[in-house]
Enzyme design. Structure first.
Site, PDB file in Angstrom:
ATOM      1  N   ASP A  43      -7.965  -6.220  -5.723  1.00 44.37           N
ATOM      2  CA  ASP A  43      -7.828  -4.835  -5.050  1.00 44.37           C
ATOM      3  C   ASP A  43      -8.548  -3.701  -6.028  1.00 44.37           C
ATOM      4  OD1 ASP A  43      -7.073  -3.214  -3.264  1.00 44.37           O
ATOM      5  OD2 ASP A  43      -4.929  -2.907  -4.193  1.00 44.37           O
TER       6      ASP A  43
ATOM      7  N   HIS B 282      -6.114  -6.447  -1.560  1.00 44.35           N
ATOM      8  CA  HIS B 282      -5.078  -5.820  -1.419  1.00 44.35           C
ATOM      9  C   HIS B 282      -4.096  -6.566  -0.248  1.00 44.35           C
ATOM     10  CE1 HIS B 282      -3.619  -1.494  -1.162  1.00 44.35           C
ATOM     11  NE2 HIS B 282      -3.508  -1.418   0.403  1.00 44.35           N
TER      12      HIS B 282
ATOM     13  N   SER C 257       0.908  -1.091   0.062  1.00 44.91           N
ATOM     14  CA  SER C 257      -0.022  -0.079   0.153  1.00 44.91           C
ATOM     15  C   SER C 257       0.813   1.189  -0.147  1.00 44.91           C
ATOM     16  CB  SER C 257      -0.725   0.001   1.192  1.00 44.91           C
ATOM     17  OG  SER C 257      -2.106   0.822   0.974  1.00 44.91           O
TER      18      SER C 257
END
Length: 448
Positions: A365, A425, A159
């Protein structure tokens, strides 16, 4: 697969309201774990935690890799979330994790890191400052730990941690070059990373439309706001772009009936359904990233309860009145000025310097969707990009192929791209097997 050392950082740390001097490294009696604080600049203390794999065998000839894990947010803790939720040796019930990365064998204000007196002016306010802090920590660790010096360092991020990873890698290379950091950079891996906010937000509407989460009207609204963000970024109006990004998140939630940003096959929980609230007339973003991870904690009291009791007692260097939080909103706010800035140029620089760069993306994601990631890769000025694009994709399998195709990989020279299927994610949680296969490939361990 690589037996590795795993270095977890609360690098950008949680705010502490008491003074605590930097402590010397301590750890377990068998040497399998070490942890401590480093004062990376006056009154700014960064916490670190080092694991050594039980599968690691010293053969005196081939060095074993060290994996440095950087969490996202910004403001989430690698020593908490990455450790107990994703890749560490134990889960939140303190039971062995079968898929720990040890089997493959950050900024101040986050996790257990802190600034003295709760002085938010001491927090890192740019990615560059966060990278400087993290490099200062590495310099100290590698100076004091001779075993680390012979171990190639792989910076692996998730991230927003991807932005920390590329900026840190460049600063670390300078420190290595001038003799300050006695380390060898093995490579950088960027997992579902916020490298190009523009390309990420432009991908949201089309992806949600194709997945039947929004209709034509929703697509038009999302695309309109995304184009506004693009124009603001072109004009270097980063604060305005951040506010428009909040508007786009709200539009996505409303039009999709609260799709989950970290796995688009799911819905947001009722607690996370509203990402924007009013606090004294000020818009405040609810941090869905850490809420999503925290929702996967099975232990009573969740991850917060674990970190504030058993783990704090084990570490023995965290002040008793310190409360570990899911995410530092102060850290997020401190980095708002850099939040929407791209880091494509930094990836280019690493490639040109010959550093191995791996990019990996989860199929499900949304926040850092694969389409957006592929789009920013095409903006690289690296001279190997054309041949990379024409290189074949190879399928990834697990368990002898019994579970079917788990992903794909394409590589050319020092760039690799992994498509991980069946994962959002948080790839190590959603589909750990291909993630472990990827780790072994990246680190090229001498042991199997």
């Amino acid at each position: 697969m690589a037996a590795a050392k795993l270095l977890l950082l609360s690098a950008l740390a949680v705010l502490l309201l008491v003074l605590l001097p930097s402590a010397a490294a301590i750890g377990t009696a068998d040497g399998s774990e070490e942890w401590g604080y480093v004062e990376v600049r006056p009154k700014a203390h960064m916490f670190w935690w080092l694991y050594r794999s039980p599968h690691r065998v010293e053969n005196g000839t081939t060095p074993w890799p060290t994996v440095l894990w950087l969490q996202g947010g910004p403001g989430a803790s690698g020593a908490g979330y990455g450790n107990f939720m994703e890749i560490g040796p134990l889960d939140t019930d303190l039971k062995p994790r079968a898929t720990t990365w040890l089997n493959k064998d950050n900024p101040v204000g986050t996790g257990f890191s802190y600034v003295e007196g709760g002085n938010t002016s001491l927090l890192a306010r740019t990615d560059a400052k966060a990278a400087s802090d993290l490099t200062a920590l590495l310099i100290k660790l590698y100076r004091d730990n001779k075993r680390l010096q012979g171990s190639p360092l792989y910076i692996v991020a998730e991230s927003y941690g991807g932005k920390f990873a590329v900026t840190t890698a460049l600063v670390a290379l300078q420190a290595i070059g001038n003799g300050q950091l006695k380390a060898k950079l093995g490579g950088v891996a960027l997992g579902d990373s916020w490298i190009s906010p523009e390309d990420s937000v432009l991908s949201w509407g089309p992806l949600l439309y194709e997945m039947s989460r929004i209709d034509e009207s929703g697509l038009q609204q999302c695309n309109s706001i995304a184009q506004k963000i693009k124009a603001q970024l072109k004009a270097n109006k980063y604060a305005d772009a951040e506010k428009s990004w909040e508007d786009l998140e709200s539009a996505v939630l409303e039009q999709s009936n609260f799709v989950n940003f970290y796995n688009l096959l799911k819905d947001e929980s009722s607690d996370d359904a509203t990402t924007l609230t009013l606090a004294g007339g000020k818009r405040v973003r609810k941090e869905g990233y850490t809420s999503y991870l925290g929702s996967k904690a099975t232990r009573e009291g969740g991850l917060d309860g674990l970190m504030d009791t058993v783990i704090k007692a084990k570490l023995g260097i965290v002040p008793k009145n310190f409360t570990w939080g899911q995410q530092s909103g102060d850290v997020f706010e401190a980095l708002e000025g850099d939040f929407m800035k791209p880091r494509i140029h930094e990836v280019d620089e690493l490639l040109k310097l010959g550093v191995d760069v791996t990019i990996y993306s989860g199929q499900l994601d949304l926040i850092c969707a694969t389409k957006g990631t592929l789009d920013w890769v095409q903006k690289l000025k690296w001279d190997g990009l054309k041949k990379f694009n024409s290189s074949p994709r190879k399928p990834l399998y697990c368990k002898g192929g019994e579970t079917g195709t788990q992903g794909f990989v394409r590589s050319y020279k020092n760039l690799k791209f992994y498509w991980i299927l069946g994962a959002g994610h948080m790839i190590p949680i959603d589909n750990p097997c291909p993630a472990l296969t990827m780790l072994g490939d990246i680190t090229q361990s001498p042991a199997q």
